[in-house]
Every structure is written in structure tokens, then in C-alpha cells.
Design a protein around this motif. Structure first.
Motif, short mmCIF file in Angstrom:
data_model
loop_
_atom_site.label_atom_id
_atom_site.label_comp_id
_atom_site.label_asym_id
_atom_site.label_seq_id
_atom_site.Cartn_x
_atom_site.Cartn_y
_atom_site.Cartn_z
N PHE A 1 0.63 -1.38 -0.33
CA PHE A 1 0.18 -0.23 0.30
C PHE A 1 0.60 1.24 0.24
O PHE A 1 0.14 2.09 -0.12
N LEU B 1 -1.49 2.89 -4.27
CA LEU B 1 -2.53 1.34 -3.96
C LEU B 1 -3.29 1.44 -2.60
O LEU B 1 -3.73 0.53 -2.38
N ASN C 1 -5.27 2.53 -2.13
CA ASN C 1 -6.87 2.61 -1.78
C ASN C 1 -7.16 1.51 -2.27
O ASN C 1 -8.78 1.18 -2.31
N TYR C 2 -6.34 0.41 -2.33
CA TYR C 2 -6.62 -0.98 -2.04
C TYR C 2 -6.31 -1.01 -0.74
O TYR C 2 -6.98 -2.56 -0.40
N GLU D 1 -8.22 -4.52 1.55
CA GLU D 1 -8.52 -5.35 0.37
C GLU D 1 -7.57 -6.60 0.66
O GLU D 1 -6.04 -6.48 0.68
N LEU E 1 -5.81 -9.22 -1.93
CA LEU E 1 -5.69 -8.63 -3.10
C LEU E 1 -4.40 -10.08 -3.78
O LEU E 1 -3.67 -10.27 -3.66
N TYR F 1 -12.44 -12.81 -9.35
CA TYR F 1 -12.82 -11.78 -8.80
C TYR F 1 -13.62 -11.33 -8.80
O TYR F 1 -14.23 -11.01 -7.99
N HIS G 1 -15.39 -10.12 -5.14
CA HIS G 1 -14.84 -8.82 -5.18
C HIS G 1 -15.52 -8.14 -3.98
O HIS G 1 -15.40 -7.07 -3.68
N ALA H 1 -9.65 -8.15 -4.99
CA ALA H 1 -9.33 -7.30 -6.46
C ALA H 1 -8.48 -7.80 -6.54
O ALA H 1 -6.84 -8.92 -5.83
N LEU I 1 -5.57 -7.74 -9.52
CA LEU I 1 -4.60 -6.04 -10.02
C LEU I 1 -3.13 -7.18 -10.85
O LEU I 1 -2.46 -8.11 -10.57
N LYS J 1 -5.47 -8.18 4.20
CA LYS J 1 -5.44 -6.18 4.26
C LYS J 1 -4.45 -5.30 4.73
O LYS J 1 -4.94 -4.33 4.84
#
Length: 154
Positions: A5, A19, A21-22, A25, A27, A49, A53, A58, A60, A129
Motif C-alpha cells: 500500500f 495502491l 486505494n486498496y 482488501e 489482493l 474476481y 470482489h 481484487a 491487479l 488486508k
């Protein structure tokens, strides 16, 4: 220690995407290619996904012409190919280098965290996360095995 992140990458049109923004989450970060023996995995990645989701997951997608030179063409050509053939909805970013001193800084971090240079297209990194890399998967790893680990983290 940095987390995933802490990095900013470029979307396929060249816009900066933090990143962060995620954050919060799970990934799955993947170096993809459109002319690889593993290209059909786009369908499996899209299924993952779609399945997870809404729960905070997500995929990427980072197209790369490394390590196998299986991703020729422009970012727009790659995007069009994948949309037309696999109808993916997950985020696709600008093509990157995944190895070497001029590799995308995110990929330098991923390699430092898990097992060094990337030798195959569709190598996958699972990120929790909190932004920590928790696993690295070879392209031959079954999607079912990856799915189990994702589900356990959500």
C-alpha cells in the motif's frame, strides 16, 4: 518495512494510482502476458474476481514483456485483447518490468518479499488486508488452491 500500500503505480492510461486505494482488501497481483501459454488463466482470474470482489478482493493485472517476451504491443492493444477475449473487469495497469534494477518499484518489493526474480508469466502474489505479501504462486498452482487461501483471508 514497506507494504504494498506504500506504492503508487500507473493505470493503463498513465494516471497515478496509489495502491493505498486498496487498503483493507485482499489482493492477487499478477504479471500477465497475452501470448503466454498461461494466457487462458485470465478466465480463471476473472472468475476469482467475480466470486470474491464484493467481499473485498481484487486482482491487479500488470502486463509485462518480462520474463518471456510474451506481451508485445501497447497498453491499449493489451487491454483490447484481454477485454475482447476474456471480458475481464478487474483493474489492468500499465505494462511494467518485473525484473532487474529498472523494474517497477512495486515488483522490486514483491521480489524482495518472496523468492527473488520472476521467471514465468502469471506469477501471482497474494497480499493481505494490511498490505503484506503472504504468498507467491507459480503459474502452475491451481486456482482452487489460491481460492482457498483467498477465502480464508476474507
Amino acid at each position: 518495512m514497506n507494504t504494498v500500500f506504500d506504492y503508487t503505480v500507473k493505470d493503463r492510461k498513465g494516471n497515478a494510482v496509489p495502491l493505498r486505494n486498496y487498503a483493507n482488501e485482499v489482493l492477487l497481483i499478477v504479471n500477465t502476458a497475452i501470448k503466454s501459454e498461461y494466457t487462458p488463466q485470465y478466465a480463471e482470474l476473472e472468475a476469482l474476481y467475480e466470486k470474491h470482489h464484493a467481499q473485498g478482493f481484487a486482482v491487479l493485472d500488470f502486463p509485462s514483456n518480462q520474463p518471456t517476451k510474451s506481451c508485445p504491443g501497447t497498453d491499449e492493444m493489451v487491454h483490447s485483447f484481454v477485454k475482447d477475449n476474456y471480458n475481464t473487469e478487474f483493474p489492468r495497469f500499465k505494462k511494467v518490468k518485473v525484473n532487474g534494477s529498472d523494474a517497477e518499484p512495486l515488483y522490486q518489493h514483491l521480489r524482495e518479499m518472496k523468492e527473488g526474480d520472476i521467471t514465468e508469466d502469471f506469477t501471482k502474489f497474494l497480499v493481505n488486508k494490511m498490505g503484506h505479501v503472504v504468498a507467491r504462486f507459480a503459474p502452475s498452482t491451481s486456482i482452487e488452491e489460491i481460492d482457498e487461501q483467498i477465502a480464508a483471508m476474507l
